[in-house]
Design a protein around this motif. Structure first.
Motif, short mmCIF file in Angstrom:
data_model
loop_
_atom_site.label_atom_id
_atom_site.label_comp_id
_atom_site.label_asym_id
_atom_site.label_seq_id
_atom_site.Cartn_x
_atom_site.Cartn_y
_atom_site.Cartn_z
N THR A 167 -1.15 4.83 10.06
CA THR A 167 0.08 4.48 10.79
C THR A 167 0.43 5.52 11.84
OG1 THR A 167 0.95 3.29 8.88
CG2 THR A 167 2.55 3.98 10.54
N SER A 189 2.00 13.23 1.56
CA SER A 189 2.54 12.32 2.57
C SER A 189 2.75 13.07 3.88
CB SER A 189 3.87 11.72 2.09
OG SER A 189 3.66 10.85 1.00
N GLU A 228 -0.65 4.39 -0.36
CA GLU A 228 0.41 4.82 0.55
C GLU A 228 -0.07 5.95 1.45
OE1 GLU A 228 4.01 4.92 2.47
OE2 GLU A 228 3.21 3.39 1.09
N ASN A 248 0.10 8.02 -5.07
CA ASN A 248 -0.17 6.67 -4.60
C ASN A 248 -1.15 6.76 -3.43
OD1 ASN A 248 -0.07 4.17 -3.23
ND2 ASN A 248 2.01 3.77 -3.94
N GLN A 294 2.96 13.69 -4.18
CA GLN A 294 3.12 12.57 -3.26
C GLN A 294 3.83 12.98 -1.99
OE1 GLN A 294 1.63 9.66 -3.76
NE2 GLN A 294 2.32 8.79 -1.82
N LYS A 320 -2.30 4.56 4.15
CA LYS A 320 -1.50 3.83 5.14
C LYS A 320 -0.80 4.79 6.09
CE LYS A 320 2.36 0.53 5.41
NZ LYS A 320 3.36 -0.22 4.60
N LEU A 321 -0.23 5.87 5.54
CA LEU A 321 0.47 6.85 6.37
C LEU A 321 -0.47 7.49 7.40
CD1 LEU A 321 2.77 8.70 3.80
CD2 LEU A 321 3.54 7.44 5.82
#
Length: 365
Positions: A290, A248, A283, A280, A244, A286-287
């Protein structure tokens, strides 16, 4: 009846796609002995040109990047010409096509490589994995750890392959950073035991991928470049202790580069979607967005209902289908109209000629 958004046109960077159904990259092992696409390949891709976007099969950037028999390259003039015939045929059918750039790293056998050399890898760790060469299914060879100057050279070879792909007429480029191949081997701590600037910390392990992306952005604009990752997959004997946090960072950095899309394999490659609860996916998606990334492309076992739901619920902007496109050249039409699907013949997936490749029937009303 209102057409579902999955089947409507969609703007992807500078490209207008006819729909949001993507043909995933699918290795078929049907290039000639010079690793060139042939007329059979032209027909295969032309038949599937109604996909919103075709991502052509993984294509090695250099001779040392090959891991399986009869896979195509994009480093010789003959290969460029062979791919040009493919892109011309797809464009004549009003389709769009992307090339996936590939280096297999340690997932290879010396027989397939120049002068029977060992495969290249971030660290000299042999994979518990198999590949196909002239003798059939064999264990992969012991790899050699790349030197710093060899890594720098490889980033330039990715850039040259990108120039070659542009010359061959591809609309887009996808960087293959998934499924346990070279870039993925750099990313994960199971396969990267380096202690220099390309190993250790997450930032160091991601350095090679980001340097490759930065090089190819000099050739294609970022809004015509995608990247494929498989954060939860252990395919080809790969894993990470903290996926993760690793991914990320990766998707944040890819987002900052404003790439056209993040192509994310949800779960185990070709396996269960819930394979690794440590990851995830929502997530990560989304990152990416974003931080400036443009679109999310999802992949792994999607059917009509799942794909439509993903678009409706903003879980994806594009959905990639793999195996269904093998047996259904007109897959988009079949999905949209609830027509039955052809059953794929797994025995003809890899190698061979027309059978199980270009002889699947189109739906007849």
């Amino acid at each position: 009846m209102t057409t579902h958004a999955l089947y409507n046109s969609y703007q992807l960077g500078n490209l207008t796609l006819n729909n949001r159904c993507v043909m995933a990259p699918l290795t078929r092992n049907r290039a000639n002995e010079k690793r060139e696409p042939v007329d059979l390949n032209v027909t295969y891709y032309e038949q599937r040109a109604t996909a919103g976007l075709i991502i052509a099969e993984a294509t090695q950037i250099c001779p040392v990047g090959q891991g399986y028999i009869s896979t195509p390259g994009i480093y010789s003039e003959g290969q460029i010409e062979g791919w040009r015939k493919v892109t011309d045929a797809v464009h004549k059918k009003n389709g769009k096509i992307c090339l996936q750039l590939w280096h297999v790293g340690r997932i290879s056998h010396s027989e397939l490589l120049p002068n029977n050399m060992p495969p290249q890898a971030p660290s000299a760790i042999r994979a518990k994995a198999k590949t196909f060469n002239s003798k059939g299914l064999v264990d992969v060879s012991e790899p050699k750890a790349l030197e710093i100057d060899e890594i720098k050279s490889l980033t330039k070879q990715y850039a040259q392959a990108t120039l070659n792909a542009q010359k061959a007429g591809f609309d887009m480029i996808e960087v293959h950073a998934a499924n346990g191949y070279l870039i993925d081997q750099f990313l994960r701590d199971k396969t990267n035991h380096r202690i220099d600037q390309y190993g250790g910390s997450i930032e160091n392990r991601a350095r090679f991928l980001l340097e490759v992306v930065d090089e190819i952005i000099k050739v294609y604009p970022a809004n015509l470049i995608g990247c494929r990752i498989s954060p939860a997959s252990t395919f080809n004997d790969i894993d990470d202790s903290d996926p993760q946090n690793l991914y990320s960072y990766v998707v944040t950095e890819l987002g900052k580069r404003k790439l056209a899309y993040l192509h994310i394999i949800e779960g185990e490659t070709g396996g269960p979607r819930d394979a690794n609860p440590k990851v995830n996916f929502a997530e990560l998606k989304k990152l990416f967005k974003t931080h400036g990334g443009m679109n999310i492309m999802t992949n792994n076992g999607y059917n009509k209902a799942m794909a439509e739901s993903a678009i409706e619920n903003n879980e994806a902007d594009l959905v990639a289908f793999g195996v269904p496109f093998l047996a259904n050249p007109d897959l988009v039409k079949r999905l949209e109209n609830n027509y039955p699907l052809n059953t794929p013949n797994q025995r003809t997936f890899y190698g061979g000629t027309e059978k199980g490749y270009i002889d699947y029937p189109f739906y007849s009303d």
